[in-house]
Enzyme design. Structure first.
Site, PDB file in Angstrom:
ATOM      1  N   LYS A 173     -17.782  14.370  -1.331  1.00 49.65           N
ATOM      2  CA  LYS A 173     -17.221  14.145   0.006  1.00 49.65           C
ATOM      3  C   LYS A 173     -15.834  13.525  -0.120  1.00 49.65           C
ATOM      4  O   LYS A 173     -15.686  12.357  -0.490  1.00 49.65           O
ATOM      5  CB  LYS A 173     -18.110  13.190   0.821  1.00 49.65           C
ATOM      6  N   GLY A 226     -13.017   3.601  -3.299  1.00 46.63           N
ATOM      7  CA  GLY A 226     -12.572   3.286  -1.943  1.00 46.63           C
ATOM      8  C   GLY A 226     -12.487   1.781  -1.767  1.00 46.63           C
ATOM      9  O   GLY A 226     -12.335   1.031  -2.738  1.00 46.63           O
ATOM     10  N   THR A 228     -13.435  -2.212  -0.835  1.00 47.75           N
ATOM     11  CA  THR A 228     -14.497  -3.105  -1.313  1.00 47.75           C
ATOM     12  C   THR A 228     -15.622  -3.246  -0.286  1.00 47.75           C
ATOM     13  O   THR A 228     -16.803  -3.268  -0.648  1.00 47.75           O
ATOM     14  CB  THR A 228     -13.892  -4.475  -1.690  1.00 47.75           C
ATOM     15  N   THR A 230     -16.653  -1.005   1.838  1.00 46.90           N
ATOM     16  CA  THR A 230     -17.459   0.222   1.768  1.00 46.90           C
ATOM     17  C   THR A 230     -18.323   0.197   0.515  1.00 46.90           C
ATOM     18  O   THR A 230     -19.500   0.570   0.550  1.00 46.90           O
ATOM     19  CB  THR A 230     -16.549   1.468   1.748  1.00 46.90           C
ATOM     20  N   GLU A 248     -15.415   1.976  -7.727  1.00 44.90           N
ATOM     21  CA  GLU A 248     -14.002   1.642  -7.994  1.00 44.90           C
ATOM     22  C   GLU A 248     -13.406   1.202  -6.676  1.00 44.90           C
ATOM     23  O   GLU A 248     -13.311   2.002  -5.747  1.00 44.90           O
ATOM     24  CB  GLU A 248     -13.245   2.871  -8.524  1.00 44.90           C
ATOM     25  N   CYS A 282      -4.247   2.006  -5.798  1.00 48.68           N
ATOM     26  CA  CYS A 282      -5.034   0.785  -6.053  1.00 48.68           C
ATOM     27  C   CYS A 282      -4.421  -0.027  -7.177  1.00 48.68           C
ATOM     28  O   CYS A 282      -4.671  -1.223  -7.284  1.00 48.68           O
ATOM     29  CB  CYS A 282      -6.465   1.173  -6.389  1.00 48.68           C
ATOM     30  N   GLU A 384      -6.175  -7.415   0.400  1.00 48.41           N
ATOM     31  CA  GLU A 384      -5.520  -6.168   0.011  1.00 48.41           C
ATOM     32  C   GLU A 384      -4.779  -5.577   1.214  1.00 48.41           C
ATOM     33  O   GLU A 384      -5.385  -5.365   2.266  1.00 48.41           O
ATOM     34  CB  GLU A 384      -6.553  -5.163  -0.498  1.00 48.41           C
TER      35      GLU A 384
HETATM   36  P1  NAD Z   1     -12.803   3.734   2.327  1.00 50.60           P
HETATM   37  O1  NAD Z   1     -13.726   2.816   1.634  1.00 50.60           O
HETATM   38  O2  NAD Z   1     -12.588   3.558   3.777  1.00 50.60           O
HETATM   39  O3  NAD Z   1     -13.261   5.248   2.150  1.00 50.60           O
HETATM   40  C1  NAD Z   1     -13.466   5.819   0.885  1.00 50.60           C
HETATM   41  C2  NAD Z   1     -14.469   6.937   1.013  1.00 50.60           C
HETATM   42  O4  NAD Z   1     -15.727   6.378   1.359  1.00 50.60           O
HETATM   43  C3  NAD Z   1     -14.140   7.953   2.107  1.00 50.60           C
HETATM   44  O5  NAD Z   1     -14.517   9.241   1.681  1.00 50.60           O
HETATM   45  C4  NAD Z   1     -15.023   7.502   3.254  1.00 50.60           C
HETATM   46  O6  NAD Z   1     -15.369   8.523   4.152  1.00 50.60           O
HETATM   47  C5  NAD Z   1     -16.247   7.021   2.502  1.00 50.60           C
HETATM   48  N1  NAD Z   1     -17.071   6.066   3.235  1.00 50.60           N
HETATM   49  C6  NAD Z   1     -16.679   5.170   4.168  1.00 50.60           C
HETATM   50  N2  NAD Z   1     -17.743   4.468   4.618  1.00 50.60           N
HETATM   51  C7  NAD Z   1     -18.817   4.929   3.939  1.00 50.60           C
HETATM   52  C8  NAD Z   1     -20.198   4.592   3.947  1.00 50.60           C
HETATM   53  N3  NAD Z   1     -20.684   3.642   4.748  1.00 50.60           N
HETATM   54  N4  NAD Z   1     -21.034   5.260   3.122  1.00 50.60           N
HETATM   55  C9  NAD Z   1     -20.554   6.213   2.292  1.00 50.60           C
HETATM   56  N5  NAD Z   1     -19.255   6.583   2.243  1.00 50.60           N
HETATM   57  C10 NAD Z   1     -18.397   5.936   3.053  1.00 50.60           C
HETATM   58  O7  NAD Z   1     -11.441   3.643   1.522  1.00 50.60           O
HETATM   59  P2  NAD Z   1     -10.045   4.335   1.883  1.00 50.60           P
HETATM   60  O8  NAD Z   1      -9.443   3.597   3.020  1.00 50.60           O
HETATM   61  O9  NAD Z   1     -10.256   5.807   1.977  1.00 50.60           O
HETATM   62  O10 NAD Z   1      -9.212   4.065   0.545  1.00 50.60           O
HETATM   63  C11 NAD Z   1      -8.462   2.918   0.316  1.00 50.60           C
HETATM   64  C12 NAD Z   1      -9.213   1.967  -0.589  1.00 50.60           C
HETATM   65  O11 NAD Z   1      -9.566   2.614  -1.797  1.00 50.60           O
HETATM   66  C13 NAD Z   1      -8.384   0.769  -1.000  1.00 50.60           C
HETATM   67  O12 NAD Z   1      -9.168  -0.387  -0.902  1.00 50.60           O
HETATM   68  C14 NAD Z   1      -8.049   1.053  -2.457  1.00 50.60           C
HETATM   69  O13 NAD Z   1      -7.804  -0.084  -3.238  1.00 50.60           O
HETATM   70  C15 NAD Z   1      -9.265   1.765  -2.900  1.00 50.60           C
HETATM   71  N6  NAD Z   1      -8.995   2.545  -4.099  1.00 50.60           N
HETATM   72  C16 NAD Z   1      -9.505   2.096  -5.295  1.00 50.60           C
HETATM   73  C17 NAD Z   1      -9.248   2.797  -6.453  1.00 50.60           C
HETATM   74  C18 NAD Z   1      -9.786   2.343  -7.790  1.00 50.60           C
HETATM   75  O14 NAD Z   1      -9.751   3.127  -8.717  1.00 50.60           O
HETATM   76  N7  NAD Z   1     -10.285   1.126  -7.916  1.00 50.60           N
HETATM   77  C19 NAD Z   1      -8.470   3.969  -6.404  1.00 50.60           C
HETATM   78  C20 NAD Z   1      -7.962   4.382  -5.172  1.00 50.60           C
HETATM   79  C21 NAD Z   1      -8.244   3.671  -4.023  1.00 50.60           C
END
Ligand code: NAD
Length: 480
Positions: A173, A226, A228, A230, A248, A282, A384
């Protein structure tokens, strides 16, 4: 209008309810397409397709799976221009960045794991005379791969590729904010006749589509990148059924710049580590600690370079800074500028939304922003922001800066700038984060372990770590 569809069991489908979501182009602030708002029923259908395909995919010899993954990599390379344009349009990132980073890396992810499985090995242990043990590694079955919007195809394929290479089928997804390149990847799989049901790509919001994947009893492992919050929710949903989980998550990365650094390189790369992809990586540094002997010189040069870096139309090949990913995200980042001011921060440069001309007049652009004068403990320096905003913090001693760098709930990455080799080793070792770059940033070797400590991550991706995550070890003890 573009119409994105799910790719399930080798076929393109809308959601069963016919419900859809709008997809925006952040550089112009307008809707340019739609994608399915998939429900639990769609997810169940997707998982069924993956389960059906599991045995035959797992039974393929590694070299046969490897050939399939290489074919995907080749097709990505063949369609690189189309994919880069789509990624830039969907995310607001500069087209040149998509061409140089996102799309080549997506192809590299498939190539890397396609070849890794040809060279990996499992251990054998001679216990004593006549007895030895060997380890099998079995695929977990169906893997759920959930990825964010900042590096859409890059991060989705970073999960899909090792999962497939090790013999799993996938329900993936992508972020609902940036679904386009995942949809184009579906098209690639269809065109090369990739075995049906092995890769299933489903679109929809996190709390419904995402959670239906996480809680499905036939999904044995969840690989998530994504935020923290989530990650915390996913961990709690996955725990009762003991699924394997790799998380991650976010970061608040320190850049530590010592007096004895190569100043020119430190400034040049700090600009990149602060503002590449509009600060939405990130691994971007957001707390920039500078030793007092060079603080003023460093600050002056950094501010000047940031002023020269202004956002423009991401479709222009000369653009170095594009739009933020969405309107709510722009609002969130601008909210942090107000917070920084209210906490006593001084804005050295930037801090405002930018309205460009013509087609980009309503795009989600903002200036690269540098803040000064804030304590490491304040919210601006602890939460963040995930945008083009950094905070400059002076320091005197090594011990002091290590303590401040570690004084964070996050622990993803850090950079250290020094010409003193002993100090580089010493400080690296004392930092509580998963990735340290010394005198460089974002130099990646896909064999290395990648991930964060504390609230930045659980588990590691990359190389052997990823191959292990997507398999279960089984020991066989043999008496002869
Ligand atoms: P997000 O957590 O909002 O979403 C990430 C994914 O999770 C999306 O596909 C979203 O639809 C899905 N999601 C959201 N809620 C969910 C749930 N309850 N159950 C299952 N899936 C769910 O993150 P974002 O806003 O898309 O991305 C930004 C974040 O990602 C930042 O915090 C960034 O630091 C982090 N990030 C981390 C890394 C790493 O490698 N550590 C890399 C890139 C981004």
């Amino acid at each position: 209008m573009e119409r994105i569809q799910n790719y399930l069991g080798g076929e393109f489908k809308d959601s069963m309810t016919g419900d859809f979501m709008e997809v925006y182009e952040p550089a112009v602030g307008l809707v340019y397409g739609s994608m399915p708002r998939s429900t639990q029923d769609d997810v169940h259908f997707a998982v069924d397709q993956a389960v059906k395909a599991s045995d035959s995919w797992a039974a393929l010899a590694p070299d046969a799976r490897s050939k399939w993954l290489i074919r995907i990599a080749e097709a990505i390379e063949h369609n690189a221009d189309q994919l880069a344009k789509a990624e830039s349009k969907d995310t607001g990132k500069p087209i040149t960045l998509a061409k140089q980073l996102d799309i080549p890396r997506a192809a590299a992810n498939f190539r890397f794991f396609a070849t890794s499985i040809l060279h990996s090995h499992t251990p054998a242990h001679h216990t004593n005379a006549g007895i030895f043990n060997y380890t099998n590694r079995h695929p977990v079955g169906v893997a759920g791969c959930i990825s964010p919007w900042n590096l859409p195809l890059y991060l989705l394929t970073w999960k899909i590729a090792p999962a497939l290479a090790t013999g799993n089928c996938v329900v993936a997804k992508p972020s609902e904010i940036t679904p386009m390149t995942a949809y184009l990847l579906s098209g690639i799989c269809e065109r090369i006749n990739f075995p049906k049901g092995v890769i299933n790509i489903i679109h929809g919001p996190g709390p419904t589509t995402g959670e239906a994947i996480v809680t499905h009893p036939d999904v044995s492992a969840i690989s998530f990148t994504g935020g923290t919050q989530t990650g915390r929710r996913i961990a709690s949903l996955a725990a009762p059924s003991f699924k394997k989980v790799s998380l991650e998550m976010g970061g608040k990365n320190p850049n530590i710049i010592f007096d004895d650094c190569n100043l020119e390189a430190a400034i040049d790369i700090t600009i990149k580590s602060s503002f590449t992809n509009q600060g939405q990586i990130c691994l971007c540094g957001s707390r920039v600690f500078v030793q007092k002997g060079i603080y003023k010189k460093f600050r002056t040069a950094l501010v000047e370079s940031a002023r020269n870096l202004q956002p423009s139309d991401p479709s222009d090949p000369n653009t170095k800074m594009g739009a933020l990913s969405s309107k709510p995200h722009l609002k969130k980042v601008l909210g942090y500028i107000e917070l920084a001011k209210s906490e006593g921060g001084k804005i050295l440069t930037g801090g405002n939304r930018v309205h460009l001309k013509e087609r980009c007049k309503d795009g989600y652009f903002m200036q690269p922003t540098i803040v000064e004068g804030l304590d490491n403990r304040c919210r601006t320096n602890q939460e963040e922001i995930f945008g083009p905003v950094i905070s400059l913090i002076p320091f005197s001693e090594e011990e002091e800066v290590v303590a401040m760098a570690n004084d964070s709930g996050y622990g993803l990455s850090a950079t250290i700038w020094t010409e003193n080799l002993s100090r580089a080793h010493r400080v690296s070792k004392s930092l509580k984060c998963g990735v340290v770059w010394v005198n460089c940033w974002l130099v990646r070797d896909l064999r290395t372990p990648f991930g964060g400590m504390k609230q930045s991550g659980v588990g590691r991706e990359g190389g052997e770590e990823a191959l292990r995550f997507f398999t279960e070890a089984q020991n066989v003890c043999l008496k002869i």
